[in-house]
Design a protein around this motif. Structure first.
Motif, PDB file in Angstrom:
ATOM      1  N   TYR A   9       0.832  -1.211   0.000  1.00  0.00           N
ATOM      2  CA  TYR A   9       0.000   0.000   0.000  1.00  0.00           C
ATOM      3  C   TYR A   9       0.869   1.265   0.000  1.00  0.00           C
ATOM      4  O   TYR A   9       0.766   2.126   0.855  1.00  0.00           O
ATOM      5  CB  TYR A   9      -0.963  -0.005   1.191  1.00  0.00           C
ATOM      6  N   LEU A  10       1.713   1.343  -1.012  1.00  0.00           N
ATOM      7  CA  LEU A  10       2.672   2.436  -1.125  1.00  0.00           C
ATOM      8  C   LEU A  10       1.981   3.668  -1.706  1.00  0.00           C
ATOM      9  O   LEU A  10       1.453   3.648  -2.819  1.00  0.00           O
ATOM     10  CB  LEU A  10       3.832   1.988  -2.014  1.00  0.00           C
ATOM     11  N   GLN A  11       1.996   4.747  -0.929  1.00  0.00           N
ATOM     12  CA  GLN A  11       1.279   5.965  -1.302  1.00  0.00           C
ATOM     13  C   GLN A  11       2.023   6.755  -2.393  1.00  0.00           C
ATOM     14  O   GLN A  11       3.239   6.596  -2.571  1.00  0.00           O
ATOM     15  CB  GLN A  11       1.129   6.868  -0.070  1.00  0.00           C
ATOM     16  N   PRO A  12       1.315   7.604  -3.120  1.00  0.00           N
ATOM     17  CA  PRO A  12       1.992   8.486  -4.075  1.00  0.00           C
ATOM     18  C   PRO A  12       3.082   9.301  -3.370  1.00  0.00           C
ATOM     19  O   PRO A  12       2.862   9.854  -2.289  1.00  0.00           O
ATOM     20  CB  PRO A  12       0.863   9.393  -4.579  1.00  0.00           C
ATOM     21  N   GLY A  13       4.264   9.321  -3.976  1.00  0.00           N
ATOM     22  CA  GLY A  13       5.388  10.062  -3.393  1.00  0.00           C
ATOM     23  C   GLY A  13       6.204   9.265  -2.408  1.00  0.00           C
ATOM     24  O   GLY A  13       7.245   9.746  -1.925  1.00  0.00           O
ATOM     25  N   GLU A  14       5.777   8.036  -2.076  1.00  0.00           N
ATOM     26  CA  GLU A  14       6.513   7.214  -1.106  1.00  0.00           C
ATOM     27  C   GLU A  14       7.417   6.211  -1.813  1.00  0.00           C
ATOM     28  O   GLU A  14       7.149   5.779  -2.932  1.00  0.00           O
ATOM     29  CB  GLU A  14       5.552   6.451  -0.193  1.00  0.00           C
ATOM     30  N   SER A  15       8.478   5.833  -1.107  1.00  0.00           N
ATOM     31  CA  SER A  15       9.373   4.767  -1.558  1.00  0.00           C
ATOM     32  C   SER A  15       9.490   3.742  -0.446  1.00  0.00           C
ATOM     33  O   SER A  15       9.351   4.075   0.733  1.00  0.00           O
ATOM     34  CB  SER A  15      10.760   5.321  -1.897  1.00  0.00           C
ATOM     35  N   GLN A  16       9.737   2.492  -0.815  1.00  0.00           N
ATOM     36  CA  GLN A  16       9.856   1.450   0.207  1.00  0.00           C
ATOM     37  C   GLN A  16      10.768   0.335  -0.272  1.00  0.00           C
ATOM     38  O   GLN A  16      10.701  -0.092  -1.430  1.00  0.00           O
ATOM     39  CB  GLN A  16       8.485   0.866   0.560  1.00  0.00           C
ATOM     40  N   ASP A  17      11.635  -0.119   0.637  1.00  0.00           N
ATOM     41  CA  ASP A  17      12.399  -1.345   0.424  1.00  0.00           C
ATOM     42  C   ASP A  17      11.555  -2.496   0.947  1.00  0.00           C
ATOM     43  O   ASP A  17      11.257  -2.570   2.149  1.00  0.00           O
ATOM     44  CB  ASP A  17      13.738  -1.286   1.167  1.00  0.00           C
ATOM     45  N   LEU A  18      11.139  -3.376   0.064  1.00  0.00           N
ATOM     46  CA  LEU A  18      10.286  -4.488   0.460  1.00  0.00           C
ATOM     47  C   LEU A  18      11.095  -5.515   1.257  1.00  0.00           C
ATOM     48  O   LEU A  18      12.326  -5.503   1.246  1.00  0.00           O
ATOM     49  CB  LEU A  18       9.677  -5.141  -0.773  1.00  0.00           C
ATOM     50  N   THR A  19      10.380  -6.388   1.946  1.00  0.00           N
ATOM     51  CA  THR A  19      11.046  -7.452   2.702  1.00  0.00           C
ATOM     52  C   THR A  19      11.932  -8.265   1.770  1.00  0.00           C
ATOM     53  O   THR A  19      11.444  -8.806   0.760  1.00  0.00           O
ATOM     54  CB  THR A  19      10.000  -8.377   3.343  1.00  0.00           C
ATOM     55  N   PRO A  20      13.241  -8.376   2.061  1.00  0.00           N
ATOM     56  CA  PRO A  20      14.103  -9.212   1.213  1.00  0.00           C
ATOM     57  C   PRO A  20      13.646 -10.668   1.262  1.00  0.00           C
ATOM     58  O   PRO A  20      13.191 -11.157   2.308  1.00  0.00           O
ATOM     59  CB  PRO A  20      15.487  -9.056   1.845  1.00  0.00           C
ATOM     60  N   ILE A  21      13.764 -11.358   0.137  1.00  0.00           N
ATOM     61  CA  ILE A  21      13.316 -12.744   0.027  1.00  0.00           C
ATOM     62  C   ILE A  21      14.495 -13.613  -0.407  1.00  0.00           C
ATOM     63  O   ILE A  21      15.126 -13.355  -1.430  1.00  0.00           O
ATOM     64  CB  ILE A  21      12.166 -12.890  -0.982  1.00  0.00           C
ATOM     65  N   ALA A  22      14.766 -14.648   0.404  1.00  0.00           N
ATOM     66  CA  ALA A  22      15.888 -15.554   0.131  1.00  0.00           C
ATOM     67  C   ALA A  22      15.385 -16.837  -0.508  1.00  0.00           C
ATOM     68  O   ALA A  22      14.356 -17.391  -0.094  1.00  0.00           O
ATOM     69  CB  ALA A  22      16.621 -15.869   1.429  1.00  0.00           C
ATOM     70  N   LEU A  23      16.110 -17.333  -1.510  1.00  0.00           N
ATOM     71  CA  LEU A  23      15.860 -18.627  -2.128  1.00  0.00           C
ATOM     72  C   LEU A  23      17.093 -19.502  -1.959  1.00  0.00           C
ATOM     73  O   LEU A  23      18.228 -19.025  -2.139  1.00  0.00           O
ATOM     74  CB  LEU A  23      15.548 -18.484  -3.624  1.00  0.00           C
ATOM     75  N   GLN A  24      16.878 -20.760  -1.610  1.00  0.00           N
ATOM     76  CA  GLN A  24      17.992 -21.693  -1.452  1.00  0.00           C
ATOM     77  C   GLN A  24      17.503 -23.106  -1.700  1.00  0.00           C
ATOM     78  O   GLN A  24      16.494 -23.534  -1.134  1.00  0.00           O
ATOM     79  CB  GLN A  24      18.599 -21.594  -0.042  1.00  0.00           C
ATOM     80  N   ALA A  25      18.207 -23.832  -2.535  1.00  0.00           N
ATOM     81  CA  ALA A  25      17.901 -25.247  -2.746  1.00  0.00           C
ATOM     82  C   ALA A  25      18.558 -26.059  -1.638  1.00  0.00           C
ATOM     83  O   ALA A  25      19.614 -25.697  -1.122  1.00  0.00           O
ATOM     84  CB  ALA A  25      18.399 -25.699  -4.114  1.00  0.00           C
ATOM     85  N   TYR A  26      17.907 -27.180  -1.262  1.00  0.00           N
ATOM     86  CA  TYR A  26      18.468 -28.034  -0.214  1.00  0.00           C
ATOM     87  C   TYR A  26      18.196 -29.487  -0.546  1.00  0.00           C
ATOM     88  O   TYR A  26      17.319 -29.817  -1.361  1.00  0.00           O
ATOM     89  CB  TYR A  26      17.887 -27.682   1.154  1.00  0.00           C
ATOM     90  N   VAL A  27      18.944 -30.366   0.093  1.00  0.00           N
ATOM     91  CA  VAL A  27      18.781 -31.806  -0.073  1.00  0.00           C
ATOM     92  C   VAL A  27      18.284 -32.366   1.251  1.00  0.00           C
ATOM     93  O   VAL A  27      18.856 -32.092   2.306  1.00  0.00           O
ATOM     94  CB  VAL A  27      20.104 -32.475  -0.485  1.00  0.00           C
ATOM     95  N   GLY A  28      17.192 -33.146   1.194  1.00  0.00           N
ATOM     96  CA  GLY A  28      16.624 -33.717   2.399  1.00  0.00           C
ATOM     97  C   GLY A  28      15.148 -33.401   2.503  1.00  0.00           C
ATOM     98  O   GLY A  28      14.530 -32.873   1.573  1.00  0.00           O
ATOM     99  N   ASP A  29      14.580 -33.727   3.673  1.00  0.00           N
ATOM    100  CA  ASP A  29      13.154 -33.512   3.908  1.00  0.00           C
ATOM    101  C   ASP A  29      12.931 -32.116   4.485  1.00  0.00           C
ATOM    102  O   ASP A  29      13.836 -31.286   4.535  1.00  0.00           O
ATOM    103  CB  ASP A  29      12.627 -34.594   4.861  1.00  0.00           C
TER     104      ASP A  29
END
Length: 693
Positions: A250-270
């Motif tokens: 809900y970024l208002q006109p004139g506003e800037s925002q750094d969104l939540t960083p999202i990490a991706l990682q492949a793994y082996v196992g359950d």
């Protein structure tokens, strides 16, 4: 297509030089091709409503031309300086996406600078356009934290939609209900088969709302069984699954925002290996609240409900010491008292005045003191999430503090039905209104109401439904002093920090809550939930191996739930007659629970003080060669292991067990003191559990 490759160790990523789309993704260790077809690549997506009359104005990242891209010291940086929307033309919105290599992970950092005249409501980033299951797997699922356990979402070979046909163009998955509402409640999402998976998780402990989203295009092969088409095309259209974390900003006109960083990682196992990734990051910034000394030893509780909105009036305050005396005889350490407040459980919220029909304030205070003299703690059930809509207090005053939707109306929870046909048919149910924790006016109300628990001399509170603000996710009432579209989970931990400052609060006061989501365990010292399910996944226990977690035991010979408590290190909450009875009402359950607690006290080195490792590092196999479920391994501080193996069924079983490191030699059941050699097999009677050393 000209492409750019980024090696993130666990993942090899390929991006388009033309539009910045992610056009390829491969697991580094196994070679699993997670994104297969370049032409299905995506980068991000915005929703920028033009007005209430024209809300659906998407901006598709794959249709935009990159302004610039560059290699940075640790990754890639893409810039779109202005975007073309579908229904409002060119918009002055700048998107900057940096994909950084951090250890084994690729982390998306997305910044949105909104110079348009409209609100940027939501952002999909990162956006995977061709999510592909591992070759040869027989199933592929999503795994999401939900109410102290986990839910698995079918992705392949079936794809169960969460939304009705009227809601979407394609079978779609969004979180179902508040218990899995995305970050911060569910800060990670796994997609896996039996042998490997992809971890996706928040990389900042902000409470901004991020939800996990999957979409099957163009739709089912066979709708009657929700079957994913098993070919690349159907009806001349590409078959593919899209995945994205969706940021509700809900970024208002004139506003800037750094969104939540999202990490991706492949793994082996359950799934445990996926959660290990989350835990390694979480442990760099979080802490655990220990609580008073008395909860740190093996013990059990009684939960006792004494009134509801339909006025059972089960027990006067002056009778409470009789209950405590029985608890003391049975060795039960604490009573959670429910329905003591004016109107009973789920009525009169947020009032925490004692119900005058059950006795006076002083009578309750004196009764609590008498219980304490008997060595029994009294924990008062509390509720601050909602206000009772039927109260004049709400209609005339608290309505200003309610969480509001974009139209200025309050959200409404349907409430809970109690006892009578009128309520069980939902005719006269009390409706509950979620209140805004961003409103200082409401916080002052909560401070005053909580002070009543302190003045009563209670040993603690159990904040029921502290885990959510259902059905609200964000609040649009800026008169509360927060931004438009403020995430309502933002002050969950700050709320308890505020209450800790209450005058007269004992240092041994226990802050407990219902099914606390992981980040809440910074402030809550015990979490209570219900886990009566043979397929229960001990997600909270695996995330917090030493946290005090408590579950309901309600059956009249409830051996399996007692066994589950042993296996998952859960505190017993005795609840005969659905927490409306006394301990003597179900002697078989209490006797077996006492034997279990004695066993884990004697072997607390493993079963209480050791680290819970779920099934990792051990195998339990039936005589027919199949993997047995359930069981758990505990690792003591000296490195020694113990197993707890449960047999939930009504027939005996025999299994063999082995450790990856070390060997097992003997076992015994909860019921008996005799040890048996394990070399020839471990025989488990019906509805029993064994400790294997």
């Amino acid at each position: 297509m000209e492409t750019i490759i980024l090696d993130a160790k666990s993942l090899k990523l390929t991006f388009s030089k033309e539009n910045g789309a992610l056009v390829g993704m491969e697991a580094g260790e196994t070679g699993w091709v997670i994104h297969r077809r370049e032409e299905l690549g995506l980068s991000w997506r915005l929703l920028v409503p033009v007005s209430e009359e024209l809300r659906d104005n998407p901006v598709y990242g794959e249709k935009q031309t990159l302004s610039s891209w560059e290699r940075t010291e640790d990754g890639l940086r893409f810039v779109w300086d202005g975007v073309e929307s579908e229904r409002a033309g060119r918009l002055s919105i700048k998107i900057v996406v940096e994909v950084r290599v951090e250890g084994e992970q690729a982390v998306w950092y997305t910044r949105v600078e909104n110079q348009s005249p409209y609100i940027v409501e939501s952002v999909y980033s990162p956006y995977v356009g061709d999510l592909t299951h591992p070759e040869g797997c027989d199933w592929f699922k999503g795994f999401i934290y939900s109410y102290a356990t986990a839910r698995e979402w079918d992705i392949y070979p079936t794809f169960s939609t969460h939304e009705g046909d009227h809601s979407t163009d394609f079978p779609t998955k969004f979180p179902q209900g508040s218990a899995e509402a995305g970050a911060p409640c569910s800060p990670y999402f796994l997609m896996h088969d039996r042998a490997q998976g992809l971890y996706v998780g928040a990389k900042a402990h902000t409470a901004d709302l991020v939800v996990w989203h999957l979409e099957l295009r163009p739709g089912y092969d066979s709708a009657i069984d929700a079957r994913v088409p098993n070919q690349d095309e159907i009806a001349g259209k590409p078959v593919h699954i899209r995945f994205a974390p969706v940021h509700m900003c809900y970024l208002q006109p004139g506003e800037s925002q750094d969104l939540t960083p999202i990490a991706l990682q492949a793994y082996v196992g359950d799934w445990q290996k996926g959660i290990d990734i989350y835990k390694a990051w979480r442990d760099t910034w979080t802490y655990s609240s220990d609580g008073p000394d008395w909860i740190r030893d093996p013990h059990s509780w009684l939960q006792l409900h004494i009134n509801s909105p339909e006025d059972e009036l089960r027990l006067r305050f002056t009778e409470l010491p009789k209950v405590a005396a029985e608890c003391a005889r049975y060795g039960v350490k604490a009573i959670q008292l429910v329905g003591w407040n004016d109107g009973g459980q789920d009525q009169g919220n947020p009032s925490h005045d004692p119900d005058p029909r059950l006795g006076t304030f002083e009578e309750l205070k004196n009764a609590i003191a008498e219980c304490q003299k008997l060595g029994v703690k009294v924990i008062l059930f509390a509720k601050f999430t909602w206000a009772d809509r039927a109260l004049e207090w709400f209609r005339k005053e608290l309505i200003d503090c309610a969480i509001k939707d974009p139209y200025g109306d309050y959200y409404q929870h349907p409430g809970y039905e109690y006892q009578t046909p009128a309520q069980l048919l939902d005719i006269n149910t009390k409706r509950l209104i979620p209140m805004c924790f961003g409103s200082e006016k409401y916080m002052e109300v909560c401070r005053k109401e909580f002070k009543k628990l302190v003045d009563l001399g209670a040993d603690g509170m159990l904040f029921d439904e502290c885990l959510h603000h259902s059905p609200a996710h964000v609040c649009f009432d800026t008169s509360h002093g927060h931004k438009y579209g403020w995430p309502v989970y933002k002050n969950d931990r700050e709320f308890i920090k505020m209450l800790r400052k209450t005058e007269g609060l004992s240092k041994d006061f226990l802050f407990a809550g219902e099914a606390c989501y992981d980040w809440e365990m910074e402030e809550y010292e015990l979490s209570y939930f219900r886990s009566r399910n043979k397929a229960h996944i001990p997600c909270s226990r695996y995330m917090r191996p030493h946290a005090q977690l408590m579950t309901a035991v309600s059956g009249f010979n409830d051996r399996n739930m007692i066994n589950q408590c042993l296996m998952y290190r859960y505190v017993i909450s005795y609840e005969p007659y659905n927490f409306k009875g006394w301990l003597h009402d179900y002697p078989d359950t209490v006797a077996y629970g006492a034997r279990m607690d004695a066993l884990r006290t004697e072997y607390r080195k493993y079963l209480w003080d050791g680290e819970y490792r779920d099934t990792c590092g051990a195998k339990v196999i039936t005589l027919s060669g199949k993997v047995h479920h359930p069981y758990a391994r505990f690792e003591a501080q000296d490195g020694e292991s113990a197993l707890v193996i449960c047999n939930y069924e009504d027939a005996p079983i025999c299994v063999t067990a082995e450790l990856e490191k070390g060997c097992l030699s003997r076992y015994r059941t909860v019921d008996e003191d005799t040890w048996h050699p394990s070399a020839g097999g471990i025989c488990i009677p019906p509805r029993s559990a064994v400790l294997v050393l």
